[in-house]
Design a protein around this motif. Structure first.
Motif, mmCIF file in Angstrom:
data_model
loop_
_atom_site.group_PDB
_atom_site.id
_atom_site.type_symbol
_atom_site.label_atom_id
_atom_site.label_comp_id
_atom_site.label_asym_id
_atom_site.label_seq_id
_atom_site.Cartn_x
_atom_site.Cartn_y
_atom_site.Cartn_z
ATOM 1 N N GLY A 65 0.792 -1.222 0.000
ATOM 2 C CA GLY A 65 0.000 0.000 0.000
ATOM 3 C C GLY A 65 0.824 1.270 0.000
ATOM 4 N N PRO A 66 1.856 1.333 0.823
ATOM 5 C CA PRO A 66 2.580 2.608 0.921
ATOM 6 C C PRO A 66 3.236 3.044 -0.378
ATOM 7 C CG PRO A 66 3.122 1.184 2.784
ATOM 8 C CD PRO A 66 2.306 0.352 1.823
ATOM 9 N N ASN A 67 3.461 2.112 -1.318
ATOM 10 C CA ASN A 67 4.126 2.546 -2.538
ATOM 11 C C ASN A 67 3.266 2.454 -3.807
ATOM 12 O OD1 ASN A 67 5.320 -0.166 -1.464
ATOM 13 N ND2 ASN A 67 5.471 -0.353 -3.697
ATOM 14 N N MET A 68 2.056 1.877 -3.712
ATOM 15 C CA MET A 68 1.234 1.811 -4.932
ATOM 16 C C MET A 68 0.629 3.180 -5.260
ATOM 17 S SD MET A 68 -0.663 -1.852 -5.301
ATOM 18 C CE MET A 68 -1.399 -2.019 -3.671
ATOM 19 N N VAL A 69 0.386 3.384 -6.569
ATOM 20 C CA VAL A 69 -0.193 4.642 -7.046
ATOM 21 C C VAL A 69 -1.718 4.491 -7.125
ATOM 22 C CG1 VAL A 69 -0.354 6.155 -9.070
ATOM 23 C CG2 VAL A 69 1.865 5.225 -8.363
ATOM 24 N N PRO A 70 -2.455 5.444 -6.596
ATOM 25 C CA PRO A 70 -3.914 5.371 -6.736
ATOM 26 C C PRO A 70 -4.295 5.367 -8.225
ATOM 27 C CG PRO A 70 -3.306 7.038 -5.126
ATOM 28 C CD PRO A 70 -2.040 6.597 -5.798
ATOM 29 N N LEU A 71 -5.224 4.508 -8.581
ATOM 30 C CA LEU A 71 -5.639 4.361 -9.979
ATOM 31 C C LEU A 71 -6.035 5.702 -10.587
ATOM 32 C CD1 LEU A 71 -6.195 2.236 -12.174
ATOM 33 C CD2 LEU A 71 -8.482 1.936 -11.208
ATOM 34 N N LYS A 72 -6.686 6.523 -9.803
ATOM 35 C CA LYS A 72 -7.181 7.799 -10.331
ATOM 36 C C LYS A 72 -6.038 8.766 -10.703
ATOM 37 C CE LYS A 72 -7.722 10.123 -5.856
ATOM 38 N NZ LYS A 72 -6.339 10.629 -5.951
ATOM 39 N N ASP A 73 -4.844 8.535 -10.139
ATOM 40 C CA ASP A 73 -3.714 9.420 -10.445
ATOM 41 C C ASP A 73 -2.927 8.957 -11.664
ATOM 42 O OD1 ASP A 73 -4.451 10.742 -8.170
ATOM 43 O OD2 ASP A 73 -2.804 9.991 -6.933
#
Lengths: 259, 259, 259, 259
Positions: C234-242
């Motif tokens: 979680g701490p390094n994944m990019v939010p899909l919307k970004d």
């Protein structure tokens, strides 16, 4: 191989009285243990992490105190210098001029220290490989002064961390200069407290034991009667009361190392 | 976000004629490309790996040349200073005083540079975490000078190697000071040739492209018409003839980065 | 030089529905942007920091989902393998077998992956120099499979920290294999949260921009609709919307890099 | 604190005769010195730098030799395992299963080794901080096996170099598991010879002395009667003839360390 020597004292010269108390206490305990002592103190901490860090008593106030420690206790004194000008001014009052690690590549400072004829102790920069100290020593020797000590005090290892590579000790010993291991700065966490450097006092003994077993001419240990209230380097200085037991251990390792 | 600026010049001030040739050539090519130029040169290389390394023209010879470059070409001049005394002497003749990386924690030097009122460009020490530059900038700003540039030039990574951590650029940008990426010193291999530092010129473009895409105020590139015969830093300087193509590429990345 | 490709997906295969939602969303957005997509997902996280970390749906549950993603969306699928046995079992259901970084020196795994004839994507170990990837690629090619990708995902830099050396990209490109930059694992802080790895999502864009400007065949970005509640990384994944804005920027840099 | 133990043997199991010669010689010399011995040997080097590196006698050939060494010499045997399947197959024939450093985060391998009930010796990954070994040990202990040893063998330090952080020893000792120092792999230069790993044998004694003075349960030393002609790890193995003097020194340091 001469037996292990000790370079010790508080990080800063705080007051004349404090310096005398420390020098007296250190002279007494090293006399009992039979280990040679150089008294270390700094009149100026020229590279504190932040402006608000205390810098010490200052050059003018310090010189007569240095004289008195040498006269009163018969101890050799080591202090660090930061500019070419300071070398000639400080030299008559001390026995060893120390070049700070960050300044270990500054040619003019090295030459000015060399030119005083005093012993020069160069701390190896955190950014230097042990084999690169050869060039540093050569700058001093080529200036006509072969009384050089080299001190290991940790290498940069990622951010805010130093690592002590014990291989550096025999590599530097090949230069012919006595090698000192600085056990208290090696446990520093540079900048690790935001506005000042942190440190892990509990590893001073770990690293000192390792270095002495590998074989060094001396250990450098900053000490204070109350490190947690000292004006600088508190997190890594050794409480004075813990020094006798630590030194006895180190001296035992030294006898095996050089036996 | 202003467009990318360039700090460029040879590593050393060699001769007046050489300085004029370089300044003229750089002014012409940056004028054609439409990129701002600061002329960089050093009158003294104070921390050469060994004593035998050439150190430059010297302070006294350099100052009138600095004056003439500013007058003749209308270029701002940047040079590095190594002692407190030099700051006031050099300041009237240049536009930017640069603090060398090894000296980036020397409080008195930072203050003396700040006190000149000139722009101060601090190179981040190879031993400093990017967040620790906050304390360095604070020393200058607290001295009343908020014209500070901070320059990334690589962090110690094992022995004789630097690594450029691109995260350092946004971290330092948060300090509010324009961030410069020094693309030629970042490819140095400190001490990597025994008696002098090595370098890998082929990575200058690699690292400069990366830094400009991340977003920087300027790039610092040492250049020479014949790097392999330059008196210092030859292995990492960019040949002058290769500069136009490199800058065009960087300017294209900069437009995307700041678009 | 083909235009930049994207390897993306969530860190773990969570459920069939989640996989379909992610694959559909990624297909749509990459279609609009005109960037090639490989769908990445893991059926098992075999080296979680601690036993309590969730490991994913498991091999048997995952294979039919891989089939369906390929059939339904026409997307190539990439997944990682951890043992020799898994290679032959997984290969018919995916397009690319990925070798995890910690396992990048395990000869038998490399050979087993090579023997499937599928594309093999090797992540460079955090302990490997970029020039040492030559030996890794050679193990695969000597096994008769020259469809190799090599992925940069950071090198050990002190403790709990990785650094992305952008010089690694051109060095690995010389091997002839397409080079991928893994922008989300490169910002990990291994073990940095005690019982799990931390990470700094805010630097994903920083490092991806740098790598694309240097020049890579593709970027690897783990993404999730709600990273802070994802079962791993979680701490390094990019939010899909970004993702759309980030990809547009990267594609613009890529055009300059390869122009 | 029990006295220092020794884990020693050649890097590879070469032949039955060679194994018997080495085991016999090591038993004799450790018997004379009065130091406990575990015989170490590997049936497979699963992560050689390149395909052309010799991998050892293989699993099937090795197991009866392991049996015979235990029976003939009464020595406990340690070997490394690389897959889950190997754990159960190898366990009946050895006393200690060793987890290679690169595999120290592979959960299934750790559990499979734990489930054999044998002592498990985990080598700390070159990419792990000492405090992160806590999670590794927890995976084994949570599987019902508390017979765990942890071994320090160096941390990544730039490229192709390891550094031995002596602070790791007391940090790992706090986990309650006996700590071993691997003195021969710690001097490796991973990938340092292009197609194979280099090493600096001359620092084995340096690092072993340091570690023993800090305090460890045992030292791990690969040895060979003719290292320069050994099929692997020649550059870092200690010649058998040099072992007695080295061990005597280490035992003397150990007595002081634990006194």
């Amino acid at each position: 191989s001469a037996p292990l020597a000790l370079i010790a004292g508080p990080c800063q010269l705080e007051t004349r009285q404090h310096a005398f108390d420390m020098a007296g206490a250190l002279k007494e305990l090293t006399g009992k243990l039979g280990i040679g002592l150089v008294y270390k103190t700094s009149y100026d901490k020229a590279n504190r992490t932040s402006l608000s860090g205390k810098r010490g008593a200052g050059l003018e106030a310090a010189l007569p105190i240095f004289d008195d420690i040498r006269k009163e206790f018969g101890l050799p004194v080591l202090t660090d210098v930061h500019t070419e000008e300071q070398c000639a001014i400080v030299a008559p009052h001390v026995d060893i001029l120390q070049i700070p690690a960050f300044l270990s590549r500054q040619t003019d400072l090295l030459i000015a220290a060399a030119n005083t004829g005093k012993v020069v102790n160069v701390k190896k920069g955190q950014f230097l490989a042990p084999w690169d100290v050869k060039n540093v020593v050569a700058k001093i020797v080529a200036s006509g002064n072969s009384n050089v000590l080299v001190t290991e005090r940790g290498a940069s290892f990622g951010y805010n961390t130093l690592v002590s590579d014990m291989r550096a000790l025999p590599i530097m010993a090949e230069l012919g200069a006595p090698v000192i291991f600085d056990a208290t700065h090696s446990v520093q966490q540079p900048g690790g407290q935001g506005g000042s450097s942190g440190g892990e006092r509990r590893f001073v003994e770990t690293l000192a034991r390792a270095a002495v077993a590998v074989g060094v001419a001396g250990v450098f240990i900053e000490t204070h009667e109350d490190p947690d209230n000292a004006p600088s380097d508190g997190p890594n200085m050794v409480p004075l009361k813990d020094l006798p037991r630590l030194l006895e251990k180190l001296m035992a390792f030294d006898r095996i190392a050089k036996g």
